[in-house]
Design a protein around this motif. Structure first.
Motif, PDB file in Angstrom:
ATOM      1  N   ALA A  78       0.993  -0.943  -0.054  1.00  0.00           N
ATOM      2  CA  ALA A  78       0.089  -0.164   0.048  1.00  0.00           C
ATOM      3  C   ALA A  78       0.961   1.347  -0.078  1.00  0.00           C
ATOM      4  O   ALA A  78       1.887   1.373   1.058  1.00  0.00           O
ATOM      5  CB  ALA A  78      -1.029  -0.183   1.219  1.00  0.00           C
ATOM      6  N   SER A  79       0.550   2.238  -0.771  1.00  0.00           N
ATOM      7  CA  SER A  79       1.324   3.491  -0.973  1.00  0.00           C
ATOM      8  C   SER A  79       0.874   4.276   0.240  1.00  0.00           C
ATOM      9  O   SER A  79      -0.293   4.012   0.772  1.00  0.00           O
ATOM     10  CB  SER A  79       1.134   4.113  -2.328  1.00  0.00           C
ATOM     11  OG  SER A  79      -0.337   4.581  -2.377  1.00  0.00           O
ATOM     12  N   ALA A  80       1.468   5.423   0.314  1.00  0.00           N
ATOM     13  CA  ALA A  80       1.238   6.242   1.573  1.00  0.00           C
ATOM     14  C   ALA A  80      -0.297   7.224   1.351  1.00  0.00           C
ATOM     15  O   ALA A  80      -1.070   7.060   2.169  1.00  0.00           O
ATOM     16  CB  ALA A  80       2.255   7.262   1.480  1.00  0.00           C
ATOM     17  N   LYS A  81      -0.441   7.273   0.085  1.00  0.00           N
ATOM     18  CA  LYS A  81      -1.969   7.686  -0.327  1.00  0.00           C
ATOM     19  C   LYS A  81      -2.880   6.870  -0.063  1.00  0.00           C
ATOM     20  O   LYS A  81      -3.853   7.281   0.377  1.00  0.00           O
ATOM     21  CB  LYS A  81      -1.768   8.268  -1.850  1.00  0.00           C
ATOM     22  CG  LYS A  81      -2.788   8.823  -2.228  1.00  0.00           C
ATOM     23  CD  LYS A  81      -2.724   9.505  -3.699  1.00  0.00           C
ATOM     24  CE  LYS A  81      -4.061  10.272  -4.221  1.00  0.00           C
ATOM     25  NZ  LYS A  81      -5.143   9.423  -4.739  1.00  0.00           N
ATOM     26  N   GLU A  82      -2.856   5.427  -0.505  1.00  0.00           N
ATOM     27  CA  GLU A  82      -3.763   4.401  -0.142  1.00  0.00           C
ATOM     28  C   GLU A  82      -3.874   4.237   1.410  1.00  0.00           C
ATOM     29  O   GLU A  82      -5.100   4.137   1.574  1.00  0.00           O
ATOM     30  CB  GLU A  82      -3.116   2.978  -0.732  1.00  0.00           C
ATOM     31  CG  GLU A  82      -3.452   2.951  -2.330  1.00  0.00           C
ATOM     32  CD  GLU A  82      -2.877   1.908  -2.927  1.00  0.00           C
ATOM     33  OE1 GLU A  82      -3.038   1.391  -3.832  1.00  0.00           O
ATOM     34  OE2 GLU A  82      -1.806   1.379  -2.275  1.00  0.00           O
ATOM     35  N   LEU A  83      -2.977   4.484   2.157  1.00  0.00           N
ATOM     36  CA  LEU A  83      -2.833   4.211   3.534  1.00  0.00           C
ATOM     37  C   LEU A  83      -3.649   5.382   4.115  1.00  0.00           C
ATOM     38  O   LEU A  83      -4.731   5.323   5.085  1.00  0.00           O
ATOM     39  CB  LEU A  83      -1.493   4.349   4.167  1.00  0.00           C
ATOM     40  CG  LEU A  83      -1.047   2.822   4.719  1.00  0.00           C
ATOM     41  CD1 LEU A  83       0.525   3.315   5.239  1.00  0.00           C
ATOM     42  CD2 LEU A  83      -1.994   2.077   5.737  1.00  0.00           C
ATOM     43  N   ASP A  84      -3.381   6.593   3.593  1.00  0.00           N
ATOM     44  CA  ASP A  84      -4.295   7.898   4.125  1.00  0.00           C
ATOM     45  C   ASP A  84      -5.876   7.760   3.907  1.00  0.00           C
ATOM     46  O   ASP A  84      -6.436   7.988   4.614  1.00  0.00           O
ATOM     47  CB  ASP A  84      -3.402   8.888   3.388  1.00  0.00           C
ATOM     48  CG  ASP A  84      -4.043  10.224   4.034  1.00  0.00           C
ATOM     49  OD1 ASP A  84      -4.568  10.056   5.066  1.00  0.00           O
ATOM     50  OD2 ASP A  84      -4.040  11.212   3.397  1.00  0.00           O
ATOM     51  N   GLU A  85      -5.869   7.194   2.442  1.00  0.00           N
ATOM     52  CA  GLU A  85      -7.387   7.216   2.009  1.00  0.00           C
ATOM     53  C   GLU A  85      -8.128   6.100   2.795  1.00  0.00           C
ATOM     54  O   GLU A  85      -9.287   6.393   3.406  1.00  0.00           O
ATOM     55  CB  GLU A  85      -7.513   6.886   0.594  1.00  0.00           C
ATOM     56  CG  GLU A  85      -7.164   7.955  -0.289  1.00  0.00           C
ATOM     57  CD  GLU A  85      -6.942   7.898  -1.770  1.00  0.00           C
ATOM     58  OE1 GLU A  85      -6.666   8.571  -2.715  1.00  0.00           O
ATOM     59  OE2 GLU A  85      -7.146   6.561  -2.270  1.00  0.00           O
ATOM     60  N   PHE A  86      -7.148   4.895   3.049  1.00  0.00           N
ATOM     61  CA  PHE A  86      -8.096   3.925   3.641  1.00  0.00           C
ATOM     62  C   PHE A  86      -8.310   4.328   5.338  1.00  0.00           C
ATOM     63  O   PHE A  86      -9.476   4.091   5.735  1.00  0.00           O
ATOM     64  CB  PHE A  86      -7.027   2.871   3.814  1.00  0.00           C
ATOM     65  CG  PHE A  86      -7.661   1.821   5.045  1.00  0.00           C
ATOM     66  CD1 PHE A  86      -8.779   0.896   4.737  1.00  0.00           C
ATOM     67  CD2 PHE A  86      -6.719   1.557   6.338  1.00  0.00           C
ATOM     68  CE1 PHE A  86      -9.245  -0.086   5.789  1.00  0.00           C
ATOM     69  CE2 PHE A  86      -7.388   0.561   7.196  1.00  0.00           C
ATOM     70  CZ  PHE A  86      -8.263  -0.103   6.826  1.00  0.00           C
TER      71      PHE A  86
ATOM     72  N   ARG B 214       1.762  -4.034   3.781  1.00  0.00           N
ATOM     73  CA  ARG B 214       1.051  -5.025   3.095  1.00  0.00           C
ATOM     74  C   ARG B 214       0.152  -4.602   1.898  1.00  0.00           C
ATOM     75  O   ARG B 214      -0.198  -3.334   1.870  1.00  0.00           O
ATOM     76  CB  ARG B 214      -0.115  -5.629   4.326  1.00  0.00           C
ATOM     77  CG  ARG B 214       0.662  -6.181   5.351  1.00  0.00           C
ATOM     78  CD  ARG B 214       1.426  -7.430   5.001  1.00  0.00           C
ATOM     79  NE  ARG B 214       0.673  -8.580   5.319  1.00  0.00           N
ATOM     80  CZ  ARG B 214       0.605  -9.317   6.474  1.00  0.00           C
ATOM     81  NH1 ARG B 214       1.363  -9.054   7.492  1.00  0.00           N
ATOM     82  NH2 ARG B 214      -0.415 -10.272   6.579  1.00  0.00           N
ATOM     83  N   PRO B 215      -0.454  -5.421   1.110  1.00  0.00           N
ATOM     84  CA  PRO B 215      -1.298  -4.907   0.184  1.00  0.00           C
ATOM     85  C   PRO B 215      -2.393  -4.178   0.449  1.00  0.00           C
ATOM     86  O   PRO B 215      -3.033  -4.686   1.572  1.00  0.00           O
ATOM     87  CB  PRO B 215      -1.573  -6.155  -0.738  1.00  0.00           C
ATOM     88  CG  PRO B 215      -0.694  -7.132  -0.036  1.00  0.00           C
ATOM     89  CD  PRO B 215      -0.206  -6.719   1.032  1.00  0.00           C
ATOM     90  N   SER B 216      -3.035  -3.278  -0.091  1.00  0.00           N
ATOM     91  CA  SER B 216      -4.000  -2.575   0.447  1.00  0.00           C
ATOM     92  C   SER B 216      -5.422  -3.165   0.639  1.00  0.00           C
ATOM     93  O   SER B 216      -6.208  -2.776   1.427  1.00  0.00           O
ATOM     94  CB  SER B 216      -4.264  -1.149  -0.533  1.00  0.00           C
ATOM     95  OG  SER B 216      -4.643  -1.578  -1.885  1.00  0.00           O
ATOM     96  N   ASN B 217      -5.483  -4.338  -0.161  1.00  0.00           N
ATOM     97  CA  ASN B 217      -6.769  -5.050   0.200  1.00  0.00           C
ATOM     98  C   ASN B 217      -6.941  -5.784   1.210  1.00  0.00           C
ATOM     99  O   ASN B 217      -7.774  -6.240   2.093  1.00  0.00           O
ATOM    100  CB  ASN B 217      -7.093  -6.113  -1.078  1.00  0.00           C
ATOM    101  CG  ASN B 217      -5.941  -7.024  -1.129  1.00  0.00           C
ATOM    102  OD1 ASN B 217      -4.688  -7.079  -0.985  1.00  0.00           O
ATOM    103  ND2 ASN B 217      -6.233  -8.288  -1.927  1.00  0.00           N
TER     104      ASN B 217
END
Lengths: 119, 188
Positions: B2-10, B50-53
């Motif tokens: 997961a990128s920082a952006k994906e983590l932030d959005e999650f 870890r992967p975002s899913n």
């Protein structure tokens, strides 16, 4: 109202409640999220800095770097060889201590004899 | 990964629900905030790669463990507090029991339709109170399964129990909630 409709209504109400949090709470959550993400960025940056430091050192001490790399490769090869030797000697011991003489394995009918014995 | 952006959005997508879940379990605004902030920190520090899913399941597991740990610590603390202060007043124990009294529970600022807002806030408070009164495992199962929309297997993983137990907890939670709301005169 059936069960699914009831559950949908309750979760809808919960969503509404989550959307109505006070601004200090929302701000505290946002601050917590930023802190968590900043910690991760720092760690990533720390890892990147370590690689930069290693590459910088390798650039300045290129002769020493290649020497260490060669040593590491040599040690790896020796280790691998020793591991294989150990496997081979284990096999030798098993063959020599077996009741069956090693020459028997070279005999042409050994395979069919073993199959017949298994049946 | 997961990128920082994906983590932030999650985290932005789950933080409010996580806070409300923690608040329902812990009944304390500051403890709930602490638990959610620590869970976010732990997710980013240990599982950020870890992967975002995989993030929803991991985050819920961290959050539920943090809530359980908080209960354990509070239990030990209460034991020693009770032991060391036998003359503690009964008034202290009742302070802050009501979910409606919690500062972060509901925003009571006036909206466009005051009468509608008031009725809706009242309904919401009663529903949250009814949920808070459920046994912890039933509430946990209900929130994970229906609010977080996890399937039975995922809920079982987060709760650390069998899929059959999840079904039982959910069934009982829905029945208990329905009975409580009827008793309180709430028609959904």
């Amino acid at each position: 109202m059936n069960e699914q409709e009831f559950i949908a209504k309750v979760t809808e109400a919960l969503d509404e409640g989550a959307g109505r949090l006070t601004s200090p709470t929302v701000e505290a959550l946002r601050a917590g999220r930023r802190r968590a993400l900043a910690g991760r960025r720092q760690r990533d940056a720390g890892g990147a800095h370590a690689w930069v430091a290693v590459l910088g050192w390798a650039h300045h001490h290129s002769r020493m770097f290649w020497l260490l790399l060669l040593l590491a490769v040599l040690l790896g090869m020796v280790g691998y060889q020793m591991l294989n030797d150990q496997d081979a000697s284990d096999l030798d011991i098993q063959l020599l201590t077996d009741d069956l003489p090693p020459q028997a394995y070279l005999h042409g009918d050994m395979g069919s004899w073993l199959n017949a014995r298994e049946q | 990964m997961a990128s920082a952006k994906e983590l932030d959005e999650f985290l932005a997508a789950v933080e409010r629900r996580a806070y409300k879940s923690a608040l329902l379990a812990l009944q304390d605004h500051h403890s709930a905030l602490d638990v959610v902030q620590n869970a976010m920190l732990k997710l980013c520090e240990r599982y950020g790669e870890r992967p975002s899913n995989e993030l929803p399941l991991i985050f819920q597991r961290i959050l539920q463990n943090a809530i359980t740990d908080h209960f354990r610590r509070a239990k030990v603390r209460n034991f020693w507090t009770t032991l060391l202060s036998p003359f503690k007043g009964a008034d202290d124990e009742e302070a802050g029991d009501s979910l409606e009294a919690l500062p972060g529970a509901v925003d009571t600022r006036p909206g466009t339709d005051p009468a509608g807002m008031a009725e809706s806030s009242q309904h919401l408070a009663v529903i949250e109170q009814a949920l808070a009164e459920l046994p912890p495992r039933q509430r946990q199962a209900f929130l994970l399964r229906y609010w977080e929309e996890m399937d039975i297997a995922e809920t079982a993983k987060v709760m650390g129990c069998s899929e059959g137990s999840v079904k039982t907890h959910c069934f009982r939670a829905v029945n208990a909630l329905s009975t409580k709301l009827k008793e309180k005169g709430i028609r959904l």
